[in-house]
Motif scaffolding. Structure first.
Motif, short mmCIF file in Angstrom:
data_model
loop_
_atom_site.label_atom_id
_atom_site.label_comp_id
_atom_site.label_asym_id
_atom_site.label_seq_id
_atom_site.Cartn_x
_atom_site.Cartn_y
_atom_site.Cartn_z
N GLY A 181 20.95 44.67 48.48
CA GLY A 181 22.34 44.25 48.66
C GLY A 181 22.92 43.36 47.59
O GLY A 181 24.06 42.91 47.73
N MET A 182 22.19 43.11 46.49
CA MET A 182 22.70 42.19 45.48
C MET A 182 23.57 42.95 44.47
O MET A 182 23.11 43.35 43.39
CB MET A 182 21.56 41.46 44.77
N SER A 183 24.82 43.13 44.83
CA SER A 183 25.79 43.80 43.97
C SER A 183 27.16 43.17 44.16
O SER A 183 27.39 42.44 45.12
CB SER A 183 25.84 45.31 44.28
N LEU A 184 28.04 43.47 43.23
CA LEU A 184 29.38 42.88 43.25
C LEU A 184 30.38 43.91 42.73
O LEU A 184 30.07 44.67 41.79
CB LEU A 184 29.41 41.63 42.37
N VAL A 185 31.55 43.94 43.32
CA VAL A 185 32.60 44.83 42.84
C VAL A 185 33.78 44.00 42.34
O VAL A 185 34.18 43.02 42.98
CB VAL A 185 33.05 45.81 43.94
N LEU A 186 34.30 44.41 41.20
CA LEU A 186 35.51 43.81 40.63
C LEU A 186 36.65 44.81 40.79
O LEU A 186 36.52 45.97 40.36
CB LEU A 186 35.28 43.49 39.15
N ASN A 187 37.72 44.37 41.40
CA ASN A 187 38.90 45.21 41.61
C ASN A 187 38.57 46.50 42.38
O ASN A 187 38.79 47.61 41.91
CB ASN A 187 39.56 45.56 40.26
N GLU A 188 38.03 46.33 43.55
CA GLU A 188 37.69 47.46 44.41
C GLU A 188 38.96 48.27 44.73
O GLU A 188 40.00 47.71 45.08
CB GLU A 188 37.05 46.97 45.71
N PRO A 189 38.90 49.60 44.64
CA PRO A 189 40.06 50.43 44.95
C PRO A 189 40.47 50.27 46.42
O PRO A 189 39.63 49.98 47.28
CB PRO A 189 39.57 51.85 44.67
N SER A 190 41.73 50.46 46.68
CA SER A 190 42.22 50.34 48.07
C SER A 190 41.72 51.48 48.94
O SER A 190 41.68 51.38 50.16
CB SER A 190 43.76 50.31 48.08
N SER A 191 41.32 52.58 48.31
CA SER A 191 40.77 53.72 49.06
C SER A 191 39.76 54.43 48.17
O SER A 191 39.78 54.29 46.94
CB SER A 191 41.88 54.68 49.48
N GLY A 192 38.87 55.18 48.79
CA GLY A 192 37.87 55.91 48.02
C GLY A 192 36.61 55.08 47.81
O GLY A 192 35.96 54.64 48.77
N ASP A 193 36.27 54.83 46.55
CA ASP A 193 35.05 54.08 46.23
C ASP A 193 35.08 52.71 46.90
O ASP A 193 36.08 52.00 46.83
CB ASP A 193 34.94 53.88 44.72
N SER A 194 33.94 52.36 47.54
CA SER A 194 33.90 51.09 48.27
C SER A 194 32.58 50.38 48.04
O SER A 194 31.54 51.00 47.76
CB SER A 194 34.11 51.32 49.77
N GLN A 195 32.62 49.08 48.21
CA GLN A 195 31.43 48.26 48.08
C GLN A 195 30.41 48.61 49.15
O GLN A 195 29.20 48.65 48.89
CB GLN A 195 31.83 46.77 48.16
N ARG A 196 30.88 48.86 50.35
CA ARG A 196 29.97 49.20 51.44
C ARG A 196 29.20 50.48 51.13
O ARG A 196 27.98 50.56 51.32
CB ARG A 196 30.75 49.38 52.74
N ASP A 197 29.89 51.49 50.61
CA ASP A 197 29.23 52.76 50.27
C ASP A 197 28.24 52.55 49.13
O ASP A 197 27.13 53.11 49.15
CB ASP A 197 30.29 53.79 49.87
N TYR A 198 28.60 51.72 48.15
CA TYR A 198 27.70 51.44 47.04
C TYR A 198 26.41 50.81 47.54
O TYR A 198 25.31 51.21 47.16
CB TYR A 198 28.40 50.52 46.04
N LYS A 199 26.54 49.82 48.41
CA LYS A 199 25.36 49.13 48.94
C LYS A 199 24.49 50.07 49.77
O LYS A 199 23.25 50.00 49.72
CB LYS A 199 25.79 47.93 49.78
#
Length: 249
Positions: A113-131
């Motif tokens: 779970g050690m990740s970070l998102v900068l300027n996450e899109p309002s839809s589509g790619d998400s931090q939750r999905d990445y993790k």
């Protein structure tokens, strides 16, 4: 013409004044970036503060979690806060407003779970999905060249990673993971050196004091063997004196 130049200058100044530093703590509370979801605009700086543990900051890609992007344009090197002292920072200038995905490439930190998102899109790619997808990655990709930011530290002089590396700083390997040794020697106290010095001096002082206490003073409570020996000597001396007295009679 003069008015146009003034307007351009005013806009440039406004842009400069509006630039912000976004602080992120690396390793606070475990395998975490705090916060792990941030917003920044072009001209801002992300300041990663290494506060605990053994971590790095790597720019990755959403499509391939826990793997550096081609060319690894941003990598801090592995920072060991125990070795280099807390207060090490890695400052990354924001070049555009596009989404970016960062992770820690040490061991399986990204998978946990050690990740970070900068300027996450309002839809589509998400931090939750990445993790979620990161959990399935067998091994994190590790970059090999420190670049894309500036290393600094409390009490030490900072400098760009590329210039620091070219000035003679070395890259060492620990368990196959490069270790960023780019902070000027002596700028940030080394726990290894301090521990060695403290350990030897305290050990010597303790040992010396203990030895003096044990061998240099007479303890009021003698050991059973010593007490028995003293008692036997006293009895023998008494018998000899008694015999001499009888002979005189």
């Amino acid at each position: 013409m003069v008015a146009s130049k003034s307007l351009v200058g005013a806009l440039a100044l406004a842009s400069f004044v509006a630039a912000e530093n976004i602080d992120v703590k690396v390793g606070e509370g475990g395998l975490k970036f705090v916060p792990d979801n941030i917003k920044a605009k072009q001209g801002d700086n992300i300041v990663f503060h290494f506060v605990a543990g053994h971590h790095d900051v790597t720019l990755g890609k959403y499509s391939d979690p826990c793997m550096p992007i081609d060319g690894a344009t941003i990598w801090s090197g592995v920072i060991d806060t125990v070795e280099k002292g807390k207060g090490v920072t890695f400052t990354v200038p924001v070049q555009d407003d596009k989404p970016k995905w960062f992770y820690c490439g040490v061991a399986k930190h990204c998978q946990n779970g050690m990740s970070l998102v900068l300027n996450e899109p309002s839809s589509g790619d998400s931090q939750r999905d990445y993790k979620d997808r990161a959990k399935l990655v067998p091994k994190s990709g590790v970059a090999t060249e420190v670049k894309g930011g500036t290393l600094g530290g409390s009490g030490g002089s900072g400098g760009s990673s590329s210039s620091s590396q070219s000035s003679g700083s070395s890259m060492t390997s620990t368990s196959g993971i490069p270790d960023a040794t780019l902070i000027p020697s002596g700028s940030i106290p080394s726990a290894t050196q301090t521990g060695s010095t403290t350990g030897s001096s305290s050990h010597s002082a303790t040992g010396s004091a203990t030895g003096t206490a044990i061998t240099g003073t007479t303890s009021p409570t003698a050991s059973p063997g010593a007490a028995a020996g003293l008692k036997g000597s006293a009895v023998l001396a008494g018998l000899v004196a008694f015999g001499a007295w009888v002979g005189l009679l």
